[in-house]
Scaffold this motif. Structure first.
Motif, PDB file in Angstrom:
ATOM      1  N   ASP A  39     111.228  86.084 140.459  1.00 41.83           N
ATOM      2  CA  ASP A  39     111.745  84.660 140.771  1.00 41.83           C
ATOM      3  C   ASP A  39     110.395  83.994 141.211  1.00 41.83           C
ATOM      4  O   ASP A  39     109.849  84.369 142.349  1.00 41.83           O
ATOM      5  CB  ASP A  39     112.701  84.726 141.774  1.00 41.83           C
ATOM      6  N   PRO A  40     109.992  82.948 140.577  1.00 38.84           N
ATOM      7  CA  PRO A  40     108.989  82.021 141.004  1.00 38.84           C
ATOM      8  C   PRO A  40     108.916  81.551 142.377  1.00 38.84           C
ATOM      9  O   PRO A  40     108.052  81.416 142.969  1.00 38.84           O
ATOM     10  CB  PRO A  40     108.729  80.920 139.810  1.00 38.84           C
ATOM     11  N   TYR A  41     110.146  81.452 142.762  1.00 36.03           N
ATOM     12  CA  TYR A  41     110.307  81.028 144.163  1.00 36.03           C
ATOM     13  C   TYR A  41     109.671  81.813 145.148  1.00 36.03           C
ATOM     14  O   TYR A  41     109.245  81.225 146.151  1.00 36.03           O
ATOM     15  CB  TYR A  41     111.785  80.933 144.485  1.00 36.03           C
ATOM     16  N   ARG A  82     112.112  90.065 133.354  1.00 36.18           N
ATOM     17  CA  ARG A  82     111.819  88.745 133.143  1.00 36.18           C
ATOM     18  C   ARG A  82     111.383  88.189 134.239  1.00 36.18           C
ATOM     19  O   ARG A  82     111.421  88.691 135.449  1.00 36.18           O
ATOM     20  CB  ARG A  82     113.266  88.039 132.761  1.00 36.18           C
ATOM     21  N   THR A  83     110.641  87.050 133.989  1.00 34.49           N
ATOM     22  CA  THR A  83     110.033  86.043 135.050  1.00 34.49           C
ATOM     23  C   THR A  83     110.524  84.815 134.774  1.00 34.49           C
ATOM     24  O   THR A  83     110.657  84.072 133.932  1.00 34.49           O
ATOM     25  CB  THR A  83     108.523  86.021 134.715  1.00 34.49           C
ATOM     26  N   GLY A  84     111.364  84.510 135.948  1.00 36.32           N
ATOM     27  CA  GLY A  84     112.040  83.131 136.026  1.00 36.32           C
ATOM     28  C   GLY A  84     113.191  83.281 137.057  1.00 36.32           C
ATOM     29  O   GLY A  84     113.389  83.990 137.923  1.00 36.32           O
ATOM     30  N   ASN A  85     113.862  82.150 137.122  1.00 36.83           N
ATOM     31  CA  ASN A  85     115.056  81.763 137.756  1.00 36.83           C
ATOM     32  C   ASN A  85     116.233  82.724 137.442  1.00 36.83           C
ATOM     33  O   ASN A  85     116.761  82.414 136.501  1.00 36.83           O
ATOM     34  CB  ASN A  85     115.423  80.365 137.767  1.00 36.83           C
ATOM     35  N   LEU A  90     119.894  85.584 134.303  1.00 36.12           N
ATOM     36  CA  LEU A  90     121.091  86.617 134.320  1.00 36.12           C
ATOM     37  C   LEU A  90     122.410  85.764 133.367  1.00 36.12           C
ATOM     38  O   LEU A  90     122.738  86.732 132.686  1.00 36.12           O
ATOM     39  CB  LEU A  90     121.487  86.482 135.701  1.00 36.12           C
ATOM     40  N   PRO A  91     122.693  84.787 133.360  1.00 36.10           N
ATOM     41  CA  PRO A  91     123.749  84.043 132.545  1.00 36.10           C
ATOM     42  C   PRO A  91     123.342  84.322 131.132  1.00 36.10           C
ATOM     43  O   PRO A  91     124.160  84.460 130.112  1.00 36.10           O
ATOM     44  CB  PRO A  91     123.786  82.664 133.002  1.00 36.10           C
ATOM     45  N   GLN A  92     121.997  83.697 130.612  1.00 32.95           N
ATOM     46  CA  GLN A  92     121.376  83.936 129.212  1.00 32.95           C
ATOM     47  C   GLN A  92     121.383  85.459 128.790  1.00 32.95           C
ATOM     48  O   GLN A  92     122.106  85.701 127.760  1.00 32.95           O
ATOM     49  CB  GLN A  92     120.042  83.623 129.239  1.00 32.95           C
ATOM     50  N   THR A 191     101.260  89.989 135.375  1.00 37.26           N
ATOM     51  CA  THR A 191      99.929  90.428 136.143  1.00 37.26           C
ATOM     52  C   THR A 191     100.035  89.581 137.591  1.00 37.26           C
ATOM     53  O   THR A 191     100.969  88.590 137.813  1.00 37.26           O
ATOM     54  CB  THR A 191      99.022  90.107 135.403  1.00 37.26           C
ATOM     55  N   LEU A 192      99.291  89.791 138.266  1.00 44.28           N
ATOM     56  CA  LEU A 192      99.171  89.184 139.482  1.00 44.28           C
ATOM     57  C   LEU A 192      98.612  87.848 139.379  1.00 44.28           C
ATOM     58  O   LEU A 192      99.097  86.777 139.941  1.00 44.28           O
ATOM     59  CB  LEU A 192      97.992  89.781 140.579  1.00 44.28           C
ATOM     60  N   SER A 193      97.696  87.843 138.425  1.00 39.86           N
ATOM     61  CA  SER A 193      97.291  86.233 137.855  1.00 39.86           C
ATOM     62  C   SER A 193      98.514  85.421 137.389  1.00 39.86           C
ATOM     63  O   SER A 193      98.568  84.275 137.576  1.00 39.86           O
ATOM     64  CB  SER A 193      95.956  86.376 136.925  1.00 39.86           C
ATOM     65  N   GLN A 194      99.230  86.006 136.558  1.00 38.04           N
ATOM     66  CA  GLN A 194     100.322  85.369 135.998  1.00 38.04           C
ATOM     67  C   GLN A 194     101.466  84.915 137.253  1.00 38.04           C
ATOM     68  O   GLN A 194     102.089  83.833 136.982  1.00 38.04           O
ATOM     69  CB  GLN A 194     101.192  86.250 134.942  1.00 38.04           C
ATOM     70  N   LEU A 195     101.290  85.786 138.165  1.00 38.80           N
ATOM     71  CA  LEU A 195     102.137  85.448 139.353  1.00 38.80           C
ATOM     72  C   LEU A 195     101.376  84.198 140.225  1.00 38.80           C
ATOM     73  O   LEU A 195     101.848  83.756 141.513  1.00 38.80           O
ATOM     74  CB  LEU A 195     102.696  86.501 140.284  1.00 38.80           C
TER      75      LEU A 195
END
Length: 437
Positions: A39-41, A82-85, A90-92, A191-195
């Motif tokens: 979760d990007p949050y 997955r990376t995202g909200n 989850l509904p997808q 990756t860490l950089s992608q986060l």
């Protein structure tokens, strides 16, 4: 007759053993869809400019998720990453894989519960149920001798009643085989950089390295008790200078191992009650439960003063002073040694945490929440209830009837004579490292 598919949303329960939601899904469904969302949050920067999750904890989490995937594959399953909200992802996935129900472990801190509510709302629009399980505590909520609203605010009373009137449940069985739907895109670990985080250069002076994952957690669990058994047989003292810390806290924080697994290992090695290290470890598990139940009972009020009149005034600490504390440049050798180690490794022992927190709050007169937020970023074993609950204890702002730590009353200047200003790994290392799990 159509097959039933249950989506298992992994959060802070990154294990296969003693995982009730995984076992229940295997029993109730024809197919199980394991999912983990980055979760990007949790990787954003706060208003003060620090990351909610630092690089050390993020690396540990990445390793833990990778290990979970590997272990699931050993059972014939696969983990979707997955990376995202989660409220969108989850509904997808539920629609894509024709999921009938979603399982997850309930959290207690407000950010985590808010995310759960968002997911629950999104799933409900698809007429899907988000089923909540309770699997992060030693004692199950339903086995407590009182309802949540009546849990004693005093830890001493809580401990006495729980130990007298409650029992720890046995670990649940491990599934023999896990069947997943045909997964076309399992996803890759970010990756860490992608986060949005910096890559890590490990300090060569570090004496502890924590490898994320259930596999490493079980190795550490058995290693600790094997060493402890040898120490007990040789009648070695806790004060002999040996390292008595279990160092299980990082794995407990993300659920690579459960409190019940630790408890029953304690029980196996301490049936006569004479092993002091085992008894202290059990005590720390109780403190961990207490903080989580306090958050369940009081919510955010647990880390706030009861009334405005009770709240002690917080002086506006000089930004330079806070930065000196954070960077280990206070000029107080013990404080600086602890902070250097925290910044270089993501881990310091229990007593170091208490002393540096006490120094920030009571010597520098700083807002304790800034220290708690700094620990949230830096600690590998960060867990919301324990971290914020412990800082609130030191600041004296919650409803606790007694202070947990006598050491919190000690002044750092009383202990610096044995230490120099250069960083030394683990200036004090005791069995109480679970306090921040």
């Amino acid at each position: 007759m159509s097959e039933k598919t249950i989506l298992v949303w992994f959060r802070n329960d990154l294990r296969i053993h003693d995982n009730e939601i995984l076992l229940e899904a295997v029993r109730k469904a024809d197919k199980v869809l394991p999912v983990y969302c980055f979760d990007p949050y949790y990787f954003q920067r706060t208003a003060s400019g620090i990351s909610k999750t630092g690089s050390f904890r993020a690396r540990f989490l990445l390793e833990a998720v990778a290990d979970l995937r590997k272990n699931l594959q050993g059972y014939g399953a696969e983990l979707i990453i997955r990376t995202g909200n989660p409220a969108e992802i989850l509904p997808q996935l539920a629609e894509q894989y024709q999921v009938n129900e979603v399982y997850h472990h309930r959290e207690v801190a407000y950010e985590e519960t808010e995310i759960s509510e968002q997911v629950e709302t999104a799933l409900w629009k698809l007429r899907l149920n988000l089923k909540h399980f309770i699997g992060h505590t030693l004692y199950h909520k339903e086995d407590l001798p009182f309802p949540i609203k009546d849990i004693p605010d005093s830890f001493a009373v809580f401990k006495k009643k729980v130990e007298r009137d409650s029992n720890v449940r046995p670990c649940v069985p491990t599934p023999e085989h896990i069947v997943t739907p045909e997964i076309t895109d399992a996803g890759e670990l970010p990756t860490l950089s992608q986060l949005g985080l910096d890559e890590i250069v490990d300090d060569p002076r570090a004496t502890n390295y924590f490898q994320g994952g259930e596999t490493a957690a079980l190795v550490q669990l058995h290693k600790y008790f094997s060493q402890d058994d040898v120490a007990v047989k040789s009648k070695s003292s806790r004060n002999s200078g040996s390292n008595n810390s279990s160092k299980l806290s990082p794995w407990l924080a993300v659920g690579c191992i459960s409190p019940r697994q630790v408890y029953w290992e304690i029980f196996k090695h301490n049936q006569d009650g004479n092993n002091q290290n085992a008894s202290l470890l059990k005590l720390e598990l109780l403190w961990r439960d207490y903080f989580r139940f306090m958050f369940k009972k009081h919510g955010q009020k647990f880390i706030k003063a009861k009334t405005a009149e009770d709240e002690a005034p917080v002086l506006a600490v000089n930004e330079l002073d806070f930065n000196k504390w954070a960077h280990g440049e206070t000029g107080v050798p013990f404080i600086d040694a602890c902070m250097h180690e925290l910044n270089a490794t993501g881990y310091i022992c229990n007593q170091c945490r208490q002393i540096v927190a006490t120094y920030l709050v009571h010597d520098l007169k700083a807002d304790w929440t800034r220290g708690a937020a700094y620990f949230e970023e830096k600690l590998i074993d960060y867990s919301p209830a324990s971290n914020w609950g412990n800082w609130a204890f030191i600041a004296g702002v919650n409803d606790a009837k007694e202070s947990k730590y006598a050491i919190a009353a000690m002044q750092p200047k009383d202990m610096v004579s044995d230490f120099v200003t250069t960083w030394q790994p683990s200036p004090i290392d005791e069995a109480g490292d679970l306090m921040h799990v």
